[in-house]
Design a protein around this motif. Structure first.
Motif, PDB file in Angstrom:
ATOM      1  N   ASN A 685       0.799  -1.225   0.000  1.00 37.69           N
ATOM      2  CA  ASN A 685       0.000   0.000   0.000  1.00 37.69           C
ATOM      3  C   ASN A 685       0.831   1.275   0.000  1.00 37.69           C
ATOM      4  O   ASN A 685       0.302   2.358   0.210  1.00 37.69           O
ATOM      5  CB  ASN A 685      -0.939   0.009   1.222  1.00 37.69           C
ATOM      6  N   GLN A 686       2.114   1.143  -0.206  1.00 34.52           N
ATOM      7  CA  GLN A 686       2.951   2.333  -0.283  1.00 34.52           C
ATOM      8  C   GLN A 686       2.626   3.121  -1.550  1.00 34.52           C
ATOM      9  O   GLN A 686       1.963   2.639  -2.458  1.00 34.52           O
ATOM     10  CB  GLN A 686       4.433   1.941  -0.290  1.00 34.52           C
ATOM     11  N   THR A 687       3.140   4.349  -1.629  1.00 33.89           N
ATOM     12  CA  THR A 687       2.964   5.144  -2.842  1.00 33.89           C
ATOM     13  C   THR A 687       3.762   4.506  -3.975  1.00 33.89           C
ATOM     14  O   THR A 687       4.685   3.719  -3.743  1.00 33.89           O
ATOM     15  CB  THR A 687       3.470   6.579  -2.631  1.00 33.89           C
ATOM     16  N   SER A 688       3.388   4.847  -5.200  1.00 38.07           N
ATOM     17  CA  SER A 688       4.087   4.256  -6.349  1.00 38.07           C
ATOM     18  C   SER A 688       5.570   4.597  -6.319  1.00 38.07           C
ATOM     19  O   SER A 688       6.417   3.773  -6.681  1.00 38.07           O
ATOM     20  CB  SER A 688       3.452   4.737  -7.660  1.00 38.07           C
ATOM     21  N   SER A 689       5.923   5.806  -5.859  1.00 38.04           N
ATOM     22  CA  SER A 689       7.331   6.191  -5.774  1.00 38.04           C
ATOM     23  C   SER A 689       8.082   5.297  -4.793  1.00 38.04           C
ATOM     24  O   SER A 689       9.180   4.808  -5.083  1.00 38.04           O
ATOM     25  CB  SER A 689       7.456   7.655  -5.330  1.00 38.04           C
ATOM     26  N   SER A 690       7.463   5.073  -3.641  1.00 35.29           N
ATOM     27  CA  SER A 690       8.102   4.232  -2.624  1.00 35.29           C
ATOM     28  C   SER A 690       8.242   2.796  -3.111  1.00 35.29           C
ATOM     29  O   SER A 690       9.244   2.122  -2.845  1.00 35.29           O
ATOM     30  CB  SER A 690       7.284   4.259  -1.328  1.00 35.29           C
ATOM     31  N   GLN A 691       7.243   2.325  -3.836  1.00 35.80           N
ATOM     32  CA  GLN A 691       7.293   0.960  -4.350  1.00 35.80           C
ATOM     33  C   GLN A 691       8.438   0.787  -5.345  1.00 35.80           C
ATOM     34  O   GLN A 691       9.151  -0.219  -5.325  1.00 35.80           O
ATOM     35  CB  GLN A 691       5.956   0.622  -5.013  1.00 35.80           C
ATOM     36  N   VAL A 692       8.614   1.772  -6.222  1.00 33.10           N
ATOM     37  CA  VAL A 692       9.702   1.702  -7.206  1.00 33.10           C
ATOM     38  C   VAL A 692      11.052   1.684  -6.502  1.00 33.10           C
ATOM     39  O   VAL A 692      11.949   0.898  -6.848  1.00 33.10           O
ATOM     40  CB  VAL A 692       9.617   2.879  -8.198  1.00 33.10           C
ATOM     41  N   TYR A 693      11.210   2.529  -5.474  1.00 38.48           N
ATOM     42  CA  TYR A 693      12.479   2.554  -4.737  1.00 38.48           C
ATOM     43  C   TYR A 693      12.710   1.261  -3.969  1.00 38.48           C
ATOM     44  O   TYR A 693      13.835   0.768  -3.868  1.00 38.48           O
ATOM     45  CB  TYR A 693      12.514   3.760  -3.781  1.00 38.48           C
ATOM     46  N   LEU A 694      11.637   0.697  -3.428  1.00 43.22           N
ATOM     47  CA  LEU A 694      11.773  -0.558  -2.703  1.00 43.22           C
ATOM     48  C   LEU A 694      12.248  -1.667  -3.638  1.00 43.22           C
ATOM     49  O   LEU A 694      13.165  -2.433  -3.314  1.00 43.22           O
ATOM     50  CB  LEU A 694      10.436  -0.940  -2.062  1.00 43.22           C
ATOM     51  N   LEU A 695      11.652  -1.755  -4.816  1.00 42.83           N
ATOM     52  CA  LEU A 695      12.062  -2.772  -5.782  1.00 42.83           C
ATOM     53  C   LEU A 695      13.507  -2.571  -6.229  1.00 42.83           C
ATOM     54  O   LEU A 695      14.234  -3.540  -6.479  1.00 42.83           O
ATOM     55  CB  LEU A 695      11.134  -2.755  -6.999  1.00 42.83           C
ATOM     56  N   SER A 696      13.923  -1.313  -6.329  1.00 44.69           N
ATOM     57  CA  SER A 696      15.293  -1.045  -6.781  1.00 44.69           C
ATOM     58  C   SER A 696      16.342  -1.512  -5.774  1.00 44.69           C
ATOM     59  O   SER A 696      17.514  -1.650  -6.108  1.00 44.69           O
ATOM     60  CB  SER A 696      15.478   0.454  -7.056  1.00 44.69           C
ATOM     61  N   SER A 697      15.912  -1.771  -4.545  1.00 46.29           N
ATOM     62  CA  SER A 697      16.854  -2.212  -3.513  1.00 46.29           C
ATOM     63  C   SER A 697      17.021  -3.725  -3.486  1.00 46.29           C
ATOM     64  O   SER A 697      17.787  -4.256  -2.685  1.00 46.29           O
ATOM     65  CB  SER A 697      16.372  -1.734  -2.136  1.00 46.29           C
ATOM     66  N   TYR A 698      16.316  -4.445  -4.360  1.00 43.97           N
ATOM     67  CA  TYR A 698      16.305  -5.900  -4.313  1.00 43.97           C
ATOM     68  C   TYR A 698      17.520  -6.553  -4.964  1.00 43.97           C
ATOM     69  O   TYR A 698      17.645  -7.765  -4.959  1.00 43.97           O
ATOM     70  CB  TYR A 698      15.018  -6.433  -4.964  1.00 43.97           C
ATOM     71  N   ASN A 699      18.373  -5.738  -5.568  1.00 44.54           N
ATOM     72  CA  ASN A 699      19.586  -6.277  -6.201  1.00 44.54           C
ATOM     73  C   ASN A 699      19.249  -7.362  -7.225  1.00 44.54           C
ATOM     74  O   ASN A 699      19.900  -8.399  -7.314  1.00 44.54           O
ATOM     75  CB  ASN A 699      20.550  -6.837  -5.144  1.00 44.54           C
ATOM     76  N   ALA A 700      18.182  -7.111  -7.980  1.00 41.89           N
ATOM     77  CA  ALA A 700      17.715  -8.085  -8.967  1.00 41.89           C
ATOM     78  C   ALA A 700      18.182  -7.690 -10.357  1.00 41.89           C
ATOM     79  O   ALA A 700      18.714  -6.599 -10.584  1.00 41.89           O
ATOM     80  CB  ALA A 700      16.191  -8.163  -8.936  1.00 41.89           C
ATOM     81  N   LEU A 701      17.974  -8.604 -11.299  1.00 39.25           N
ATOM     82  CA  LEU A 701      18.157  -8.299 -12.707  1.00 39.25           C
ATOM     83  C   LEU A 701      16.770  -8.140 -13.333  1.00 39.25           C
ATOM     84  O   LEU A 701      15.837  -8.843 -12.946  1.00 39.25           O
ATOM     85  CB  LEU A 701      18.913  -9.436 -13.414  1.00 39.25           C
ATOM     86  N   PRO A 702      16.639  -7.245 -14.305  1.00 38.66           N
ATOM     87  CA  PRO A 702      17.616  -6.230 -14.718  1.00 38.66           C
ATOM     88  C   PRO A 702      17.780  -5.178 -13.630  1.00 38.66           C
ATOM     89  O   PRO A 702      16.916  -5.051 -12.760  1.00 38.66           O
ATOM     90  CB  PRO A 702      16.974  -5.634 -15.980  1.00 38.66           C
ATOM     91  N   PRO A 703      18.867  -4.422 -13.661  1.00 42.00           N
ATOM     92  CA  PRO A 703      19.096  -3.418 -12.612  1.00 42.00           C
ATOM     93  C   PRO A 703      18.053  -2.313 -12.682  1.00 42.00           C
ATOM     94  O   PRO A 703      17.307  -2.195 -13.656  1.00 42.00           O
ATOM     95  CB  PRO A 703      20.498  -2.890 -12.950  1.00 42.00           C
ATOM     96  N   PRO A 704      17.976  -1.484 -11.634  1.00 43.01           N
ATOM     97  CA  PRO A 704      17.009  -0.372 -11.631  1.00 43.01           C
ATOM     98  C   PRO A 704      17.203   0.528 -12.849  1.00 43.01           C
ATOM     99  O   PRO A 704      18.312   0.680 -13.362  1.00 43.01           O
ATOM    100  CB  PRO A 704      17.340   0.374 -10.333  1.00 43.01           C
ATOM    101  N   HIS A 705      16.124   1.114 -13.314  1.00 45.06           N
ATOM    102  CA  HIS A 705      16.146   2.017 -14.460  1.00 45.06           C
ATOM    103  C   HIS A 705      16.272   3.446 -13.920  1.00 45.06           C
ATOM    104  O   HIS A 705      15.338   3.967 -13.311  1.00 45.06           O
ATOM    105  CB  HIS A 705      14.864   1.843 -15.274  1.00 45.06           C
ATOM    106  N   GLU A 706      17.419   4.056 -14.133  1.00 46.01           N
ATOM    107  CA  GLU A 706      17.700   5.354 -13.516  1.00 46.01           C
ATOM    108  C   GLU A 706      16.698   6.431 -13.930  1.00 46.01           C
ATOM    109  O   GLU A 706      16.299   7.260 -13.115  1.00 46.01           O
ATOM    110  CB  GLU A 706      19.127   5.806 -13.860  1.00 46.01           C
ATOM    111  N   ALA A 707      16.294   6.439 -15.189  1.00 37.81           N
ATOM    112  CA  ALA A 707      15.351   7.466 -15.638  1.00 37.81           C
ATOM    113  C   ALA A 707      14.000   7.317 -14.947  1.00 37.81           C
ATOM    114  O   ALA A 707      13.334   8.313 -14.630  1.00 37.81           O
ATOM    115  CB  ALA A 707      15.173   7.392 -17.155  1.00 37.81           C
TER     116      ALA A 707
END
Length: 748
Positions: A685-707
């Motif tokens: 239930n986090q905001t979409s911004s928080s969700q994107v940042y949370l996923l970027s911390s998962y060290n998964a492939l493909p890496p986070p999309h900087e743009a």
């Protein structure tokens, strides 16, 4: 540059635009017409290849060791005309010494200057001229040659050139200083060759001088035959009288108009150009930009976009705005499955692969005296990609090209919606519509077909409408490149040998992405099966299995994969037209029936023909989430929901006998809530911004999309217009935008 005949439609448009606009009409039309006639003069057509004598020169350009002298002599013999070798016939006779002695005597810089002066003092006509490898480094002399000649670039693979120079015992060429390798210098030289050529001959490894000479003659013939590559509507009915003139369009006209006046889509009148095996093999080690230029040069006549100009556009389109230097890399997933990553562009979707290039093609093709309003329907990703692409045009082009993108207000992901709205800029706006994508797409088609409305916009506001959806040929064509490039990457990485077949599995709703793969096969890429992957809106899957396109009892389901939440598939018409041997009358009947009765059935023979190349299936929402979860657990790779659908269908449909390339059409960050649900992450239930940042911390492939991460930092909420589902309301909004954007320019 445009040939005179290509300018006729553009001239009419310009005159229509200017007829009642408050401008000094004695000035602007004159500017346009003078450009038209100047271009016509530049593009005078020769009656045949043999009329070269006494007229234009064929000028062979390329690095030392490219075979210019040998090939030039063969061409001279074939045409019975004079052959001039710049080294032997101009430089050495002017200097009374060998070229190598001169270079040793005066050094690199002085040599280039004196070489250029010698060429400036020379003139010829109706001849074959073989340049030195360094001639293109002197601008004035090249302009002098270009005035009366067609410059043909002999593009020989770099390793072949290095090998040839070793055999020739050439250890130094002009511009080579101590410490500079031959390979590096030859790479440096390419920028000059690409600057000057009118047409390119791609000389694959092992090609004989005779074969290269024949390719030069074919390239020159194509260059001079400016009327040879035309486009027709999918609904064009061929005249019974063979002598009756067929109404055709040129590439530039097809790009400008977007949709044919009869409601059909533009397609090439002739077949797609083909590359031979040697040419494909020579592209295995090439970059994406190099592959794109070779392939698109073959599909776009130089009279529409000169090759050198096209090259500039391609380099701009696929430059630093992509987060991966390979642009569209292929990643091994597991077994014989591979992921084609199409989300490294600035908006994180496969639409960037075409929409970073298409605006430059469009801006080049349109006449300078008109304004254009681009109307776009988007099911999620196209909107932000179009707005981003057209915002990158230069200032002058942005003043005459505006974009209005219509999207289903409640039918895209939260992130997609924020991205579309946040991508609005000085020449682009987003409009939410209280309906679905099919309504947006159908409404735009109806607006284009309303001649009273389009004529009113042209007269009152000097504005012509066009499109940037995949109904526009200029938008669809660049997509062919990444399918070809994916196959070449598998060869380059050693997973397959060249010539081995592959299957492709593509999540699609509007059929454009998978149709581009069909065109790649037509050009010579050995694709065996096209696997069409659908979500719960599986009208395409049903059609491929039965030949019955039926949306009578269907309601559009909103899914985790909104980009393919589509019931009316526009580009299917192009493929059916191809399968039905360009039967425009059949297309009219089928798609008029679809519009009026909401279904059509194709004949059994066409169903069988379709099923020879296509298989299809669909994936439920639960299966989509399960695929995301299992793929992450087994490989650490996160699929976006569209790619997950393709993965599920590929698992079902591929027969394991050959590799399958799964098109990954978007970065998972754009669909964070669905991904978090699939991965069973509680912070749903986090905001979409928080969700994107949370996923970027998962060290998964493909890496986070900087743009995409940057987009989440933009906290300000931009306003956007919201319309009811009424075509007339959309028309009113289009008129208002045209008035606000353009009318002020003509009120002085």
């Amino acid at each position: 540059m445009l040939h005179f005949k290509r300018c006729q439609l553009l001239k009419q448009i310009a005159q229509k635009c200017l007829s009642r606009i408050h401008v000094k009409t004695d000035k602007h039309p004159q500017l346009f017409l003078s450009r038209t006639f100047a271009l016509a003069e530049l593009r005078k057509s020769w009656h045949s290849i043999y009329s070269l004598v006494g007229d234009k020169n064929i000028i062979l350009m390329g690095p030392p060791g490219a075979g210019k002298t040998t090939v030039g002599r063969i061409i001279g013999q074939k045409l019975g005309c004079c052959v001039i070798d710049v080294d032997d016939d101009i430089l050495e006779k002017t200097w009374n010494m060998s070229v190598s002695e001169k270079l040793q005597d005066v050094g690199n810089e002085q040599f280039l200057e004196e070489e250029g002066k010698a060429v400036l003092n020379f003139s010829a006509s109706g001849s074959v001229i073989s340049l030195t490898g360094s001639n293109p480094m002197h601008d004035a002399s090249m302009w002098h040659l270009k005035k009366n000649g067609i410059i043909v670039y002999l593009d020989v693979p770099l390793l072949d050139i290095v090998s040839r120079l070793k055999l020739m015992k050439t250890d130094r060429i002009v511009g080579q200083n101590s410490g500079t390798s031959m390979k590096d210098l030859l790479k440096f030289r390419r920028q000059y060759y690409k600057k000057w050529y009118d047409t390119r001959v791609f000389c694959e490894s092992g090609a004989s001088p005779e074969e290269v000479a024949n390719k030069v003659l074919s390239a020159v013939k194509r260059y001079q035959d400016v009327d040879s590559e035309t486009f027709i509507s999918t609904r064009h009915i061929w005249p019974k009288d063979c002598e009756q003139k067929i109404p055709t369009k040129f590439f530039s006209e097809a790009v400008i108009e977007g949709l044919a006046s009869d409601g059909g889509l533009f397609v090439p009148e002739k077949e797609f150009p083909k590359l031979n095996c040697g040419e494909w093999k020579s592209l295995v080690g090439a970059t994406y930009i190099e592959r794109a230029q070779i392939l698109l040069e073959k599909c776009i006549h130089p009279a529409d976009i000169p090759a050198a100009k096209l090259g500039e556009m391609i380099e701009t389109a696929y430059g630093e705005n992509f987060t991966c230097s390979k642009i569209a890399p292929v990643r091994h997933l597991s077994g014989n499955q591979f992921i084609l990553e199409l989300f490294h562009g600035p908006t994180g979707s496969f639409k960037d692969l075409s929409l970073q290039l298409m605006p430059h093609l469009f801006a080049h093709c349109i006449p300078p005296s008109c304004n254009f309003m681009i109307l776009v329907a988007t099911s999620g990703d196209t909107g932000s990609a179009v707005l981003n692409g057209f915002s990158r045009l230069n200032k002058n082009d942005k003043q005459r090209i505006a974009v209005a993108t219509f999207f289903p207000e409640d039918g895209v992901s939260d992130f997609q919606k924020a991205q579309i709205i946040g991508s609005q800029n000085e020449n682009g706006w987003a409009v939410g519509v209280k309906s679905d994508f099919d309504f947006c797409q159908t409404s735009i088609k109806r607006i284009f077909q309303d001649s009273d409305f389009t004529g009113f916009l042209a007269v009152e506001y000097g504005t012509v409408l066009s499109s940037a959806n995949s109904i526009n040929w200029g938008r669809l064509l660049p997509q062919v490149v990444y399918h070809a490039s994916a196959y070449l990457d598998l060869v380059s990485q050693g997973f397959i040998s060249f010539g081995s077949p592959v299957d492709v599995c593509i999540p699609t709703g509007n059929f454009g992405n998978i149709l581009a793969a069909v065109y790649a096969k037509t050009m010579g890429v050995p694709i065996r099966k096209f696997i069409c992957a659908s979500n719960q809106n599986h009208v395409l899957t049903d059609f491929i299995k039965t030949g019955h396109y039926d949306i009578r009892e269907r309601k559009l389901a909103r899914t985790f994969s909104p980009a393919i939440d589509i019931l009316k598939s526009s580009n299917l018409e192009r493929h059916l037209h191809l399968m039905a041997n360009k039967d425009g009358q059949l297309m009219r009947r089928l798609f008029n029936q679809l519009e009026e009765e909401h279904h059509f059935q194709i004949e059994k023979i066409l169903v069988e023909k379709l099923q020879q190349d296509f298989v299809a299936d669909w994936c439920s929402e639960g299966e989509c989430l399960a695929a995301i979860h299992s793929t992450y657990n087994t490989s650490g790779y996160i699929l976006d929901p569209h790619t997950a659908i393709a993965k599920v269908v590929a698992d079902r449909m591929q027969d394991k006998t050959c590799p399958v390339i799964v098109s990954s059409t978007a970065h998972y960050s754009k669909f964070a809530p669905a991904i978090m649900q699939a991965l069973k992450i509680r912070e749903i239930n986090q905001t979409s911004s928080s969700q994107v940042y949370l996923l970027s911390s998962y060290n998964a492939l493909p890496p986070p999309h900087e743009a995409l991460l940057e987009r989440t930092k933009q906290q300000e909420k931009m306003e956007h217009q919201v319309c009811v589902a009424d075509v007339n309301v959309l028309k009113n909004y289009v008129e208002k935008l045209a008035q606000n954007q353009f009318i002020g320019k003509f009120s002085e």
